[in-house]
Design an enzyme around this catalytic site. Sequence first.
Site, mmCIF file in Angstrom:
data_model
loop_
_atom_site.group_PDB
_atom_site.id
_atom_site.type_symbol
_atom_site.label_atom_id
_atom_site.label_comp_id
_atom_site.label_asym_id
_atom_site.label_seq_id
_atom_site.Cartn_x
_atom_site.Cartn_y
_atom_site.Cartn_z
ATOM 1 C CG HIS A 23 -1.971 1.230 1.335
ATOM 2 N ND1 HIS A 23 -3.075 0.855 0.566
ATOM 3 C CD2 HIS A 23 -2.969 2.489 0.997
ATOM 4 C CE1 HIS A 23 -3.976 1.391 -0.110
ATOM 5 N NE2 HIS A 23 -3.200 2.412 0.936
ATOM 6 C CE LYS A 31 -7.510 1.945 2.294
ATOM 7 N NZ LYS A 31 -7.622 3.049 3.071
ATOM 8 C CB SER A 80 -7.792 5.659 6.482
ATOM 9 O OG SER A 80 -7.600 4.882 5.315
ATOM 10 N NE ARG A 109 -7.944 11.189 6.893
ATOM 11 C CZ ARG A 109 -7.491 10.068 6.821
ATOM 12 N NH1 ARG A 109 -7.413 8.670 6.215
ATOM 13 N NH2 ARG A 109 -6.805 10.657 6.147
ATOM 14 C CG ASP A 166 -10.527 3.922 4.825
ATOM 15 O OD1 ASP A 166 -10.231 4.679 5.942
ATOM 16 O OD2 ASP A 166 -10.269 3.275 3.820
HETATM 17 N N1 URA Z 1 -4.350 5.882 1.465
HETATM 18 C C1 URA Z 1 -4.835 5.657 2.583
HETATM 19 O O1 URA Z 1 -5.701 4.202 1.943
HETATM 20 N N2 URA Z 1 -5.701 6.542 3.721
HETATM 21 C C2 URA Z 1 -5.260 8.268 3.522
HETATM 22 O O2 URA Z 1 -6.075 7.901 4.703
HETATM 23 C C3 URA Z 1 -3.438 7.375 2.413
HETATM 24 C C4 URA Z 1 -3.538 6.827 1.810
#
Ligand code: URA
Length: 439
Positions: free
Chosen positions: A87, A192, A188, A173, A166
């Site tokens: 990620h 996930k 966040s 956000r 999220d």
């Molecule tokens: N990627 C995400 O999944 N969440 C964030 O808050 C920032 C980048």
Amino acid sequence: MSPSHFSMVELIGIKRDGGILSDEALQWIITSYVDKSIPDYQMSALLMAIFLNGMADEELAALTQAMLHSGDVLDCSTIPGKKVDKHSTGGVGDKVSIPLAPMVAACGVVIPMMSGRGLGHTGGTRDKLESIHGMKTAFTPDRFMELLAANNVVLGGQSATLVPADRLIYALRDASGTVPSVPLISSSIMSKKLAEDLDGLVLDVKVGSGAFMKTVDDARLLAETMVGIGASHGTTVVAYLTNMEQPLGHEVGNASEIRESIEVLRGDGPADLVEITYLLGREMLVLGGIAQTHDEAQALLVDAVASGKAFETFRTIVSSQGGDVAMIDDPGLLPVADHTHVLRAPTDGWVRRCDALEIGIASVRLGGGRETKEAAIDPSVGITVHAKIGDSVRAGDALATFTYAENEKLEAALGAVETAWQIGTTPVKNQPILLDEIR
Ligand code: URA
């Protein structure tokens, strides 16, 4: 206070005044926001209080847990092999996941990838993938598991039932100026990722103008926070801090980033994009138990690309997820807007600044990102960056080509890049890509 006695106004006040929210309070907030008994305006106020005052470790752990369990959690135990994902914290021109997932999956790692949409000035893997006609990225948990069992890799995103907290908070956000916060980004991302039932996770923590973390120190804090959350859940997390002063690769857009990803899968592609893709890929192969060393992993990745296995895996992903494979075989079929405008260098010299933030904002203004929560993305527009930091240019050389659909949007985009490029009279060193690593 028992959960039935919580008052959102009081909880906002506690956070506003620098206090600590209990596990039960955070659990109640997440459950009540998901079931819509807390309105957006109160949640925005709480997010701003968290943004300004941060969170204690125990609050962050409780928030991440509450978000993780706000919906379904995958159970990958029936699928043999280690599950690993990657990620990014978000950048401009950051299309790494698109070539990376098929390359690593072609070597035998199971990848249940759940990516996000564009956030602020940064692009999102899901938006980019959906520029392939018919391509789906939202699946029920059952369908997600079917695809994973069939292909060992899914390029998906959150559905309504996976980590719904999220999905809702992320959009809020984006629209409330509360994105660049260490506790909000780490909860966040980690909620996930933990919902994917992973054995290992590689994080690309972006640093610089186009990233949410502008300094190496802030990025290191974010990386250490996420590595710590992973450790407390028994998931090995390795974080690389990488440079996001300028866009990654040459393409910033949606369909255009798919085209550049295909170049990497075909054994070509810009050097910085290739370097990060292989860097993260090597780590994923080691975490996935397929390679013992990074050298061994590199050889496997090189072979997966050279043999065509990585590209074949991408074709399989696209066709299984409903996408038009003809667009992958011939990237010229991907959508391209009708008009182009070339931005030219005013003088001779060396590029000393090629600002990722301004170029990211310009891409959003062209229609490649969302200015409001509900806005639709135009996959056909984008910016091709020709001149990057360290390049020498002559007056009149192309700095960037803007591919656009509407004149007003081009004007707005050009307004965003007035100071994006700076040309100096002395040579400038290339920027390093890798800035640090945290494990
Ligand atoms: N990627 C995400 O999944 N969440 C964030 O808050 C920032 C980048």
